[in-house]
Design a protein around this motif. Structure first.
Motif, short mmCIF file in Angstrom:
data_model
loop_
_atom_site.label_atom_id
_atom_site.label_comp_id
_atom_site.label_asym_id
_atom_site.label_seq_id
_atom_site.Cartn_x
_atom_site.Cartn_y
_atom_site.Cartn_z
N ALA A 229 -4.73 5.55 -1.55
CA ALA A 229 -3.88 6.40 -2.36
C ALA A 229 -4.41 7.83 -2.46
N GLY A 230 -5.55 8.08 -1.81
CA GLY A 230 -6.01 9.46 -1.72
C GLY A 230 -4.99 10.37 -1.08
N ALA A 231 -4.08 9.78 -0.29
CA ALA A 231 -3.00 10.58 0.30
C ALA A 231 -2.14 11.22 -0.78
N ALA A 232 -2.14 10.63 -1.99
CA ALA A 232 -1.36 11.20 -3.08
C ALA A 232 -1.87 12.57 -3.49
N SER A 233 -3.11 12.88 -3.12
CA SER A 233 -3.67 14.18 -3.48
C SER A 233 -2.90 15.33 -2.84
N ALA B 245 0.83 -1.20 0.00
CA ALA B 245 0.00 0.00 0.00
C ALA B 245 0.86 1.26 0.00
N CYS B 246 1.90 1.27 0.83
CA CYS B 246 2.78 2.44 0.88
C CYS B 246 3.50 2.65 -0.45
N ALA B 247 3.91 1.55 -1.08
CA ALA B 247 4.59 1.66 -2.37
C ALA B 247 3.68 2.30 -3.41
N MET B 248 2.43 1.87 -3.44
CA MET B 248 1.49 2.44 -4.41
C MET B 248 1.16 3.90 -4.07
N ILE B 249 0.99 4.20 -2.78
CA ILE B 249 0.64 5.56 -2.39
C ILE B 249 1.76 6.53 -2.75
N LEU B 250 3.00 6.17 -2.41
CA LEU B 250 4.12 7.06 -2.72
C LEU B 250 4.36 7.16 -4.22
N THR B 251 4.16 6.06 -4.92
CA THR B 251 4.33 6.10 -6.38
C THR B 251 3.29 7.01 -7.02
N GLN B 252 2.05 6.89 -6.58
CA GLN B 252 1.01 7.76 -7.12
C GLN B 252 1.26 9.22 -6.73
N THR B 253 1.76 9.44 -5.51
CA THR B 253 2.10 10.80 -5.09
C THR B 253 3.17 11.38 -6.00
N ALA B 254 4.21 10.59 -6.26
CA ALA B 254 5.29 11.05 -7.13
C ALA B 254 4.79 11.29 -8.55
N LEU B 255 3.98 10.36 -9.05
CA LEU B 255 3.49 10.47 -10.43
C LEU B 255 2.61 11.69 -10.60
#
Length: 408
Positions: A355-359, A228-238
């Motif tokens: 992944a809403g944290a990526a917002s 989950a953290c990998a996807m969240i940080l990746t989406q944040t970066a993207l």
């Protein structure tokens, strides 16, 4: 008389079954290509044009990007309920119609608030037609052939990342940002018609109906937490890169077309990686792929922060493109390896919600740029946050019985 469709995917499906399987895969891939290209990859270019004409600040433009991400993540679990009640065909078609509505609102957006509403509608529509619903449709039709299919499906998304910024830049230059949004709205309506025509429910849908309980236990596991953290940080970066890169490279002296080309090129690297990655997973393993992808992503962010032509061309473009694409592929397959197809689908939906944290990425990067005059500090911070996660990924244990849930 034709033989009836099998009730479950067989090892040697009939020609009719294979034809429908391919049609569903093509429809899902087309939806991801369009949604990823317009809603995510091309949005930063369009918002920059809207902000320049309307006199918006970087923070206001970033807020519109953030609204899209928040809406997409809030809506991420809706397909789990909607598919069980209405089916995947209606769910994904409704997503395309909601996206079209958002694009039409964007074409009339004179203020940041209206732009936020438009991007939120588009983000919600994206979640109804990509990732979780497509995961359900492809795994339901392809069965034990789903691994390579997932790789090719994610390739379509990476191609959207590649084409989106370039197409948005060309369209806004030729038609203006209003013309761009009207054009994408028309394409979204066409996509809705294609999805309604090609999609059919998986034969195993009834057997997999209902809310699985296993993801609740998976949520407490170390492996799921790292995924989950990998996807969240990746989406944040993207999302931060798509939002910030046009302005960041512009202040470094890059022309708008050159920055869009750089974003497109990294997407092409991601597309190539996912096309091959789905077939290589059986040899490399998902854990090794995840570790390498996170490290590459960090290198790419550092290169973009430097904003020099050699750094962007030689490091950001290949490293960030490969890293972001392969993290998504590795985590998607790892979910099924560790928790099974049914629980993995619900687990993926939950991850996209988290992944809403990526917002916070585009919004925070915009505020940092307003305060410091540069997006570089935000990019450096994202790169640093990926390093401990890379180490944590190496500590994920292999599933107790990998063969039980293998899809590759």
């Amino acid at each position: 008389m034709r033989a009836p469709l099998p009730t479950t995917p067989a090892k040697t499906p009939s020609d009719q079954f294979r034809h429908r399987e391919r049609a569903v895969f093509i429809a899902c891939s087309l939806a991801l290509f369009f949604g990823q290209g317009v809603v995510f990859a091309g949005l930063g270019v369009a918002l920059q044009a809207m902000a320049a004409e309307g006199g918006w600040s970087a923070g206001e433009a970033g807020a519109a990007f953030t609204a899209m991400i928040v809406a997409a993540c809030i809506a991420a679990t809706l397909p789990v309920w909607s598919i069980g009640r209405f089916g995947g065909r209606r769910t994904m078609t409704a997503g395309a119609l909601l996206m079209a509505t958002g694009f039409l609102v964007a074409a009339r957006a004179e203020t940041p608030a209206l732009a936020c509403l438009a991007t939120a509608l588009a983000g919600g529509g994206f979640s109804l037609l990509a990732n979780t619903p497509a995961f359900t449709m492809i795994s339901g039709w392809s069965g034990d052939r789903a691994g390579p299919r997932f790789g090719l499906y994610l390739t379509a998304g990476a191609l959207g990342n590649a084409v989106g910024p370039i197409a948005a830049q060309a369209a806004t230059a030729a038609l203006g940002w209003r013309g761009y949004w009207y054009g994408t709205a028309a394409l979204a309506l066409l996509l809705a018609a294609v999805l309604h025509s090609l999609l059919r429910e998986p034969p195993a849908r009834a057997a997999n109906a209902g809310a699985p309980r296993q993801p609740l236990r998976a949520l407490r596991s170390y492996a799921y937490g790292v995924m989950a953290c990998a996807m969240i940080l990746t989406q944040t970066a993207l999302m931060t890169v798509f939002s910030a890169a046009p302005g960041h490279l512009s202040t470094a002296g890059w022309a708008a077309g050159a920055s869009a080309a750089a974003l497109g090129a990294q997407g092409m690297f991601g597309a190539a990686a996912t096309a091959i990655g789905g077939f290589l997973l059986a040899r490399t393993g998902t854990r090794a792929m995840l570790i390498a992808a996170l490290a590459a992503q960090a290198v790419g962010l550092v290169a973009l922060a430097l904003a020099t032509r050699p750094a962007v061309t030689l490091l950001f473009v290949p490293a960030f493109g490969l890293g972001t694409a392969l993290v998504t592929l590795a985590v998607t397959v790892m979910l099924v390896e560790h928790f099974g197809r049914r629980a993995g689908t619900a687990g993926l939906a939950l991850i996209w919600t988290l992944a809403g944290a990526a917002s916070a990425g585009p919004w925070a990067a915009g505020l940092i740029a307003d305060a410091t005059g540069s997006y570089a500090p935000a990019l450096w911070a994202l790169a640093a946050s990926l390093l401990p996660l890379t180490v944590a990924s190496a500590l994920i244990r292999r599933p107790a019985d990998p063969s039980a849930n293998a899809i590759i």
